[in-house]
Structure formats: C-alpha cells, structure tokens
Design a protein around this motif. Structure first.
Motif, short mmCIF file in Angstrom:
data_model
loop_
_atom_site.label_atom_id
_atom_site.label_comp_id
_atom_site.label_asym_id
_atom_site.label_seq_id
_atom_site.Cartn_x
_atom_site.Cartn_y
_atom_site.Cartn_z
N ASP A 1 0.84 -1.19 0.00
CA ASP A 1 0.00 0.00 0.00
C ASP A 1 0.88 1.24 0.00
O ASP A 1 1.85 1.34 0.78
N ALA A 2 0.56 2.22 -0.86
CA ALA A 2 1.30 3.48 -0.87
C ALA A 2 1.13 4.18 0.49
O ALA A 2 0.11 4.02 1.15
N PRO A 3 2.14 4.95 0.95
CA PRO A 3 3.33 5.32 0.19
C PRO A 3 4.51 4.37 0.36
O PRO A 3 5.51 4.50 -0.34
N ARG A 4 4.45 3.39 1.28
CA ARG A 4 5.59 2.49 1.51
C ARG A 4 5.42 1.24 0.66
O ARG A 4 5.11 0.16 1.16
N ASN A 5 5.62 1.43 -0.64
CA ASN A 5 5.37 0.32 -1.56
C ASN A 5 6.51 0.12 -2.56
O ASN A 5 6.33 -0.55 -3.56
N ARG A 6 7.66 0.70 -2.26
CA ARG A 6 8.75 0.67 -3.23
C ARG A 6 9.67 -0.53 -3.00
O ARG A 6 10.05 -0.83 -1.87
N VAL A 7 10.03 -1.19 -4.10
CA VAL A 7 11.00 -2.28 -4.10
C VAL A 7 12.15 -1.86 -5.01
O VAL A 7 11.92 -1.50 -6.17
N VAL A 8 13.38 -1.89 -4.48
CA VAL A 8 14.55 -1.46 -5.24
C VAL A 8 15.50 -2.64 -5.39
O VAL A 8 15.82 -3.32 -4.41
#
Length: 354
Positions: A96-103
């Motif tokens: 769920d946005a905003p903590r949804n980033r995969v790098v």
C-alpha cells in the motif's frame, strides 16, 4: 589436506576441465551415497523415516548453512529454490502506498526479477538501479534509518566468498546449493533476522509452517520462529544430496577457498590478457567473485569447441565466456583452458572476412 587432494572426491574432474562451478558445482562422490541412503530409508523404513529425520531436514540442513553464513541456529531454513524463498518473504508485506517501493539492481537474476515485477499487481512500485553501486553503498544503514528492510541474494558468493549475515545486519538472505556449495539443485536457503521472525506473518505458507502441523487444524496458526517461513512437504532427496557439498565446504573453510579463488581468478585474468583477450571482470579483488568473463568472437561457437575438448564453461549474451574455477582446479587446468580459448578465438578471428 592440500586443496588439490580434494580432487578425488569429485568424479567429473577425472575426465574434464571443470570451470563451470558458478553454474553447477561439481558433484561430490558422497552425494551418490547420500541419495542411496535416502532410497534405503524410504525402502526399509517407509513412513517411519519422517519421524527419523526427514521432517526436520529443512531446519537441520538450514543450521548447517547457518554455520557458513554467520547466522545463529534457528534462523535459516531450506526451500526448493530462491524464487520460492523470496516469494515467502514478499508474502509478509502489503504494498500500500506510500511504503510500496522495491529497489533492486539491474543485474538481478531474471527469475527473481520476474517475481518482483509481478508484485506490481499488488501495488508495488519497482525501481531498478542501473548498477550495483546504486544499491549496495551503505544500503543496510540507510535502509534501516528509513524503516526499510534489506534482502541479500548471496547465491553467487556463499561457498567461495566469506559471508556473515549477522555482521552485515541484513534482514533476509537467500541462496542456493547449485553453484559454489556443490550441493546440486532443489535445495535453497532462507535466512530471516531472528528478531524479525515473530513480527512477520507469511501469506505464502503451507502445513509445515503451522504451529501444530500434525493436528491438521482447519485454521492457520503460524509456527513460532523460523518455522513459519516454511511451506509444504520438503524436498527430501535434494536435502540429502546437498549436505555432501556443504560438508566439504565446511571442512575446508570459506576463507581458505576465497584465498585460493582470488589467486586463481588473478591468474586467469593475467593469462587471458597475455593472450590478447578482453577480460570483463573487475580487477579489484574485493569486487570480484569466483567468476572471470572474457570476450571472444562468436562465444557460442567457441563454447561448443571448448566442450568438444572437455573444457566445461558457459557463455552469456553481451558478456562472453564465463570461467568459474573452484578450490579443486589446478593452475595447469587454467593454463590449458586459456591456451585453448586463445587458439579457438584466434582461429575464428583469422577466418572472419575483412
């Protein structure tokens, strides 16, 4: 023992120059006996074998891996492959946005790239760093400062490069047995930082991850600790076979293997450059694993000709040949391989119309 004395434990070395340990490590002779032990247990003990060691294999074999990666007992378990192990980790999180980033870095292995890309359907934002420096520089400290978690794929290092996951402070680590561990396919491992284990609840789970699997309860209750990161019935024969490679690596010690690996890869680079060939691997030893890449014309055809001479390596698009010696390879084998590569490549260059 001298490292070359271990050659007799690896039957394929009698007939080949085996330089493809970065892809499939040479099989220890003991693996055959381990598989016979598995067959004997199945044949003579039948269902009793489950309570005589089979059921516990994901934990007991995982603890052996733990001794090689610096993880405490009870923090590493076995899976069928790294893709499944990483999928279990991913299943612990919502995107769920905003903590949804995969790098991850651009060089990530395709199988796990596909897995992460598929998380877009769950709302993940996928960011691909152009090179490894964009991911690894101070990654653990910086990630933790921002409340992010770090997963380490150590498939191409464990068994030839020392690793201490506790010292690094990573939250998860994965790897497999196919390459430098000489453990064969079907046995991958997953490390979860001990203090995280009780906080996370995987949604990719099976009966071995239940708190009381043999009660066959209708509702899920996660097992305590690392057990909750297991799925279904374990791959018993693969785990039998894998320990034969782990035993040798433990006996020698990864630090000793690394010392030899650096000397071998230095020698390969020196010989290849003396032959006028372009090496693609880093010259800085700290940035180099156990593999050396070299550019040659028509690498697929050079590779085929090497295979005809029982020199086993591989090639990749836009990379060239990949050479992966291990502790049991001799310097003479490396010289023979480079001489053959130079001859075959030189012949192909000479035959190319200008």
């Amino acid at each position: 023992m001298e490292l070359l004395d271990y050659r007799e434990r690896f039957p394929i070395l009698a007939d080949t120059t085996y330089l493809i340990n970065h892809s499939l490590g040479a099989m220890p002779a003991a693996a055959e006996q381990r598989l016979l032990d598995y067959a004997e247990a199945w044949k003579t003990r039948g269902v009793r074998a489950w309570e005589e060691g089979w059921w516990e294999l994901p934990w007991t074999v995982g603890d052996q891996i733990g001794r090689l990666i610096g993880s405490p007992a009870g923090s590493t378990v076995m899976h069928q492959n790294v893709t499944l192990a990483e999928a279990v980790v991913l299943s612990c999180f919502r995107f769920d946005a905003p903590r949804n980033r995969v790098v991850y870095e651009a060089g990530n292995f395709p199988s796990v790239r596909y897995l992460y890309q598929a998380q877009r359907e769950r709302g993940a934002e996928i960011v691909v760093a152009a090179d490894d420096r964009g991911v690894v520089e101070a990654i653990v400290r910086r990630a933790h400062e921002h409340g992010a978690l770090v997963g380490l794929d150590a498939y191409q290092s464990v068994g030839t490069v020392p690793l201490d996951v506790t010292e690094l402070g990573v939250d998860f680590a994965v790897g497999g047995s196919v390459k430098w561990l000489c453990g064969g396919p079907g046995a991958a491992w997953l490390y979860v930082r001990p203090d995280l284990q009780e906080e996370l609840e995987p949604t990719l789970v099976g009966w071995q991850g239940h708190a009381r699997p043999f009660s066959f309860e209708p509702e899920l209750e996660h097992a305590p600790g690392i057990g909750r990161f297991l799925t279904g019935t374990p791959n018993v024969p693969a785990l039998y076979a894998a320990t034969s490679g782990y035993d040798v690596i433990e006996e020698i010690g990864v630090e000793r293997i690394r010392e030899r690996s650096l000397r071998q890869t230095d020698l390969l680079i020196e010989l290849l450059e003396e032959a006028g060939l372009q090496v693609g691997s880093p010259r800085e030893s700290a940035r180099r694993g156990g593999t050396v890449t070299v550019e040659v014309p028509e690498p697929d055809k050079v590779h085929a000709e090497l295979g005809a001479r029982e020199i086993l390596c591989d090639f990749r698009p836009d990379v060239g040949l990949r050479l992966g010696p291990h502790f049991f390879n001799s310097d003479d084998e490396l010289r023979y391989a480079v001489d053959s590569i130079a001859e075959i490549a030189g012949n192909r260059i000479a035959a190319t119309p200008t």
